[in-house]
Design a protein around this motif. Structure first.
Motif, mmCIF file in Angstrom:
data_model
loop_
_atom_site.group_PDB
_atom_site.id
_atom_site.type_symbol
_atom_site.label_atom_id
_atom_site.label_comp_id
_atom_site.label_asym_id
_atom_site.label_seq_id
_atom_site.Cartn_x
_atom_site.Cartn_y
_atom_site.Cartn_z
ATOM 1 N N GLU A 1 70.355 25.435 42.017
ATOM 2 C CA GLU A 1 69.232 26.046 42.781
ATOM 3 C C GLU A 1 68.388 24.876 43.135
ATOM 4 O O GLU A 1 68.835 24.139 43.915
ATOM 5 C CB GLU A 1 68.445 27.089 41.639
ATOM 6 N N ALA A 2 67.141 25.128 42.969
ATOM 7 C CA ALA A 2 66.123 24.015 43.589
ATOM 8 C C ALA A 2 65.782 23.119 42.653
ATOM 9 O O ALA A 2 64.960 22.143 42.790
ATOM 10 C CB ALA A 2 64.880 24.859 44.070
ATOM 11 N N ILE A 3 66.468 23.035 41.394
ATOM 12 C CA ILE A 3 66.346 22.123 40.147
ATOM 13 C C ILE A 3 67.413 21.054 40.227
ATOM 14 O O ILE A 3 68.771 21.324 40.320
ATOM 15 C CB ILE A 3 66.248 23.048 38.769
ATOM 16 N N THR A 4 66.827 19.717 40.055
ATOM 17 C CA THR A 4 67.590 18.500 39.770
ATOM 18 C C THR A 4 67.338 18.196 38.429
ATOM 19 O O THR A 4 66.069 17.809 38.256
ATOM 20 C CB THR A 4 67.542 17.655 40.784
ATOM 21 N N ALA A 5 68.412 17.931 37.459
ATOM 22 C CA ALA A 5 67.931 17.469 35.855
ATOM 23 C C ALA A 5 68.158 15.995 36.193
ATOM 24 O O ALA A 5 69.175 15.567 35.656
ATOM 25 C CB ALA A 5 68.914 18.192 35.171
ATOM 26 N N GLU A 6 67.012 15.279 36.694
ATOM 27 C CA GLU A 6 67.009 13.904 36.863
ATOM 28 C C GLU A 6 67.296 13.197 35.476
ATOM 29 O O GLU A 6 67.821 12.215 35.461
ATOM 30 C CB GLU A 6 66.001 13.450 37.612
ATOM 31 N N ASP A 7 66.546 13.682 34.340
ATOM 32 C CA ASP A 7 66.475 13.038 33.171
ATOM 33 C C ASP A 7 68.038 12.965 32.772
ATOM 34 O O ASP A 7 68.336 12.250 31.481
ATOM 35 C CB ASP A 7 65.806 13.724 32.061
ATOM 36 N N SER A 8 68.972 13.824 33.225
ATOM 37 C CA SER A 8 70.210 14.030 32.834
ATOM 38 C C SER A 8 71.206 13.098 33.565
ATOM 39 O O SER A 8 72.337 13.064 33.510
ATOM 40 C CB SER A 8 70.758 15.381 32.462
ATOM 41 N N GLY A 9 70.802 12.430 34.369
ATOM 42 C CA GLY A 9 71.531 11.451 35.471
ATOM 43 C C GLY A 9 71.749 10.402 35.128
ATOM 44 O O GLY A 9 71.280 9.846 34.247
ATOM 45 N N LYS A 10 72.491 9.459 36.059
ATOM 46 C CA LYS A 10 72.806 8.383 35.884
ATOM 47 C C LYS A 10 72.635 7.549 37.272
ATOM 48 O O LYS A 10 72.973 8.287 38.524
ATOM 49 C CB LYS A 10 74.092 7.907 35.013
ATOM 50 N N GLU A 11 72.742 6.247 37.442
ATOM 51 C CA GLU A 11 72.612 5.482 38.545
ATOM 52 C C GLU A 11 73.541 4.387 38.405
ATOM 53 O O GLU A 11 73.712 3.480 37.459
ATOM 54 C CB GLU A 11 71.336 5.218 39.021
ATOM 55 N N VAL A 12 73.935 3.845 39.711
ATOM 56 C CA VAL A 12 74.664 2.280 39.753
ATOM 57 C C VAL A 12 74.122 1.663 41.104
ATOM 58 O O VAL A 12 73.357 2.255 41.901
ATOM 59 C CB VAL A 12 76.049 2.683 39.674
#
Length: 327
Positions: free
Chosen positions: A310-321
């Protein structure tokens, strides 16, 4: 009267959705009568679906039946009936929308949770009380997005001017009644006493605010927590001068169905003279891979992936490179 999502022990059928996507169906009415262990049949059907899906059938007990495979933000009809040959006949029905439940004493409006403590206080104390309850003071922009029923509940509770954070309101000057000079003696004009106006048709119109320093009612807000799983490793593939492909694994999964992912990328600050020149791009994908195009040659990018619904992004559960395109 407190804004409250009543958990009446006489409720025929109750559905609570956990953050991890498990819906718990029960009948407080029958449980109170000592019938909680009786077996039941639960039927779950999507409402307003563009495709005709067969109803999901689950067996459980009156006190607790778990259902998985919900789609975030989807509306469902649920029916509870006794299993064959188990007890007196009954047929309980309810509808619910698959959002993580806000919990007791809070009103649900999509992912948004709103509640109004039954007390009057200063704006500083209101901020702290909301913070202590894992929330924030209700702000102007958020209340403007509330659905009509929830806004009406809020207005009926406060009856009068209540503390509202207007620091991010573009219309802040238009909101203030009277001369702004009357605010000279107050500590801040970012938080004001506001009340709803009534339109000619009797419906709630926009609010008007004024400066005050005496104790006032207030409302808090928070976002319902959702567990969409955690991103594991991100693998960078097929890097060219203007594009790249990434794929990722999941460190943990979820019971939600049809989860998507938010992919975000931006050029590294070292490639920009000033931070304000950095442009952030994003796209939503359903698979665990994505192709990013229209990149600049020989440029370093920060690429992030996070679960999304929906309109929610779980940024705390993400990763980046960090990855650089070819020269």
């Amino acid at each position: 009267m407190i804004l409250i999502q009543t958990l009446d022990p006489r409720t025929a059928i109750l559905v609570t959705v956990e953050p991890n996507g498990i819906a718990i169906v029960s009948s407080p009415r029958l449980t109170q009568k000592g019938r909680g262990n009786e077996e039941v049949d639960i039927s779950l059907q999507e409402i307003e679906s563009s495709t005709k899906n067969a109803a999901l059938k689950v067996k459980g007990t009156i006190e607790k039946t778990e259902i998985t495979g919900l789609k975030p933000g989807t509306k469902y009809a649920v029916t509870m009936t006794p299993a064959k040959g188990t007890s007196k006949p009954f047929n309980y029905n309810a509808t619910f929308t698959a959002y993580p439940s806000c919990g007791e004493n809070r009103v649900q409006d999509g992912f948004l949770c709103v509640w109004a403590p039954e007390q009057k206080t200063t704006w500083k104390e209101a901020f702290q009380i909301c913070k202590n309850d894992d929330g924030e003071l209700l702000d102007y922009n958020t209340q403007k997005e509330l659905t009509a029923p929830v806004k009406a509940q809020l207005a009926s509770h406060v009856h009068q001017r209540f503390w509202v954070d207007i620091s991010n309101a573009k219309e802040s000057q238009k909101l203030v009644e009277g001369d702004v000079e009357q605010c000279a003696g107050v500590e801040t004009t970012d938080v004001m006493c506001c009340s709803y106006e009534l339109a000619e048709d009797g419906e709630l119109d926009d609010m008007k605010c004024t400066c005050c320093d005496e104790p006032r009612p207030f409302a808090c807000k928070s976002v319902a927590k959702i567990d969409l799983g955690d991103i594991g490793d991100i693998l960078v593939q097929d890097v060219t001068t203007t594009s790249l492909k990434i794929g990722w694994t999941m460190a943990s999964d979820t019971n939600w169905k049809e989860r998507s992912f938010m992919v975000t990328w931006e050029s590294s600050p070292s490639n920009q003279r000033r931070k304000r020149e950095i442009e952030v791009y994003q796209k939503v994908v359903r698979d665990t891979s994505a192709i990013i195009e229209d990149l600049k040659p020989g440029t370093t990018y920060r690429v992030a992936v996070a679960p999304h619904a929906e309109a929610i992004t779980a940024e705390d559960s993400g990763k980046e490179v960090i990855v650089s395109t070819r020269e």
